[in-house]
Enzyme design. Structure first.
Site, PDB file in Angstrom:
ATOM      1  N   PRO A 276      53.737  36.164 -10.866  1.00 61.17           N
ATOM      2  CA  PRO A 276      52.288  35.906 -10.756  1.00 61.17           C
ATOM      3  C   PRO A 276      51.786  35.002 -11.880  1.00 61.17           C
ATOM      4  O   PRO A 276      51.263  35.461 -12.885  1.00 61.17           O
ATOM      5  CB  PRO A 276      51.688  37.308 -10.838  1.00 61.17           C
ATOM      6  CG  PRO A 276      52.650  38.065 -11.698  1.00 61.17           C
ATOM      7  CD  PRO A 276      54.004  37.472 -11.468  1.00 61.17           C
ATOM      8  N   ASP A 277      51.906  33.702 -11.675  1.00 62.66           N
ATOM      9  CA  ASP A 277      51.630  32.739 -12.731  1.00 62.66           C
ATOM     10  C   ASP A 277      50.247  32.115 -12.553  1.00 62.66           C
ATOM     11  O   ASP A 277      49.814  31.868 -11.422  1.00 62.66           O
ATOM     12  CB  ASP A 277      52.696  31.640 -12.692  1.00 62.66           C
ATOM     13  CG  ASP A 277      52.804  30.878 -13.988  1.00 62.66           C
ATOM     14  OD1 ASP A 277      52.153  31.271 -14.971  1.00 62.66           O
ATOM     15  OD2 ASP A 277      53.548  29.876 -14.022  1.00 62.66           O
ATOM     16  N   GLY A 278      49.559  31.844 -13.661  1.00 62.68           N
ATOM     17  CA  GLY A 278      48.326  31.070 -13.602  1.00 62.68           C
ATOM     18  C   GLY A 278      47.064  31.766 -14.044  1.00 62.68           C
ATOM     19  O   GLY A 278      45.973  31.199 -13.927  1.00 62.68           O
TER      20      GLY A 278
ATOM     21  N   ARG B  60      56.455  32.484  -6.228  1.00 63.24           N
ATOM     22  CA  ARG B  60      55.888  32.112  -7.521  1.00 63.24           C
ATOM     23  C   ARG B  60      54.638  31.285  -7.281  1.00 63.24           C
ATOM     24  O   ARG B  60      54.630  30.367  -6.454  1.00 63.24           O
ATOM     25  CB  ARG B  60      56.876  31.321  -8.379  1.00 63.24           C
ATOM     26  CG  ARG B  60      56.243  30.936  -9.719  1.00 63.24           C
ATOM     27  CD  ARG B  60      57.238  30.530 -10.759  1.00 63.24           C
ATOM     28  NE  ARG B  60      56.561  30.373 -12.049  1.00 63.24           N
ATOM     29  CZ  ARG B  60      57.163  30.386 -13.220  1.00 63.24           C
ATOM     30  NH1 ARG B  60      58.468  30.562 -13.274  1.00 63.24           N
ATOM     31  NH2 ARG B  60      56.482  30.243 -14.337  1.00 63.24           N
ATOM     32  N   THR B  61      53.596  31.600  -8.013  1.00 60.68           N
ATOM     33  CA  THR B  61      52.322  30.909  -7.850  1.00 60.68           C
ATOM     34  C   THR B  61      52.120  29.839  -8.919  1.00 60.68           C
ATOM     35  O   THR B  61      52.921  29.687  -9.831  1.00 60.68           O
ATOM     36  CB  THR B  61      51.161  31.917  -7.905  1.00 60.68           C
ATOM     37  OG1 THR B  61      51.186  32.587  -9.172  1.00 60.68           O
ATOM     38  CG2 THR B  61      51.265  32.948  -6.783  1.00 60.68           C
TER      39      THR B  61
END
Length: 279
Positions: A51-53, A225-226
């Site tokens: 959970p990137d960002g 993956r974001t």
């Protein structure tokens, strides 16, 4: 409180006890998935998420980083509910990596606190609807209060098997493999195992994801993956050998029901051969 208010009406109706996707149990939900282009019988059994960002989401709005992590927590709660409602059996989330300790201490403490609140705020509901909560990773890196929350979650949800939520916290894929090798070496040294008995299945049994359904769900079918990044970043390195990878441009706090459905459609459009030919 669970983020049910962020879900579609059809999905909220599905968030009731005994809502597996078997015949007659959740017909409205099956119909909704079919309308969204999803084959309910082919939903991935195990989804893993990077959970990137969160920080970039906050920066873009002129907000403190802590607000981004809080928005990320809401997205995680939403994803747990969607996964459970749609028939996914396990969800593994890269909540905090071993490498993340290189970030400022204030941010590290913020993320640890956010993970702890997510567990504590939802634990009663997770126990009620059949979600088993595991924390995987290096426990010595976690705050005392997060370790206590992990112990409570383990105790309260131990008898649940409907859905496995694995929160990878203070986690390193390489370290996990090294620790598994050390565990096998100790068994060999103690005369409990012969070197020739070590195969992929034996090693996989030492990995922390083997806690999901006694190893039945240890390897993700789909890794998401974001935020437009295209790498695993030391996440589930052994387990993802034959996973389908999906990279979303959306920042994690914006990863909602529509984005998740896009990932599932992409997964179902692929032919999984596991290194073999089909013709």
């Amino acid at each position: 409180m669970l983020a049910a208010g962020l879900l579609s009406r059809t999905t909220r109706r599905a968030l009731l006890p005994a809502r597996r996707l078997h015949a007659g149990a959740a017909a409205p939900l099956e119909e909704a998935l079919v309308r969204a282009g999803i084959r309910p019988e082919s939903v991935p059994r195990h989804v893993a998420v990077v959970p990137d960002g969160n920080r970039r989401w906050a920066q873009a709005r002129g907000l403190p980083t802590a607000e981004g992590h809080e928005a990320g927590r809401r997205a995680l709660e939403r994803t747990v509910l969607l996964s459970h409602a749609w028939g996914v059996r396990a969800l593994t989330v890269f909540a905090f990596s071993q490498e993340n300790f290189g970030r400022p201490k204030a941010e590290v403490d913020c993320v640890m606190g956010t993970i702890e609140r997510m567990i504590r705020d939802n634990l009663d509901e997770y126990e009620r609807i059949g979600i088993r909560v595991h924390l995987i990773g290096n426990p010595s890196g976690r705050s005392e209060s997060l370790q206590e929350a992990a112990r409570e979650a383990d105790e309260m949800t131990r008898s649940n098997s409907d859905f496995h939520l694995m929160l990878a916290t203070c986690y390193s894929g390489r370290r996990e493999i090294v620790e598994a090798c050390r565990a096998l070496a100790r068994r060999v040294e103690g005369g409990l195992l012969r070197p020739e008995e070590i195969d992929e299945a034996v090693l996989a049994g030492e990995l922390q994801t083997s806690a999901a359904a006694c190893g039945e769900l240890s390897c993700p079918d789909l890794v998401v993956r974001t935020s437009g990044e295209h790498r695993l970043s030391n996440f589930l390195l052994w387990q993802s050998a034959y996973s389908e990878l999906y990279f979303a441009d959306a920042l994690w706090p914006d990863f909602g029901e529509a984005e998740y459905l896009k990932a599932l459609r992409a997964f179902q459009s692929r032919e999984r051969r596991f290194g073999q030919r089909t013709a």
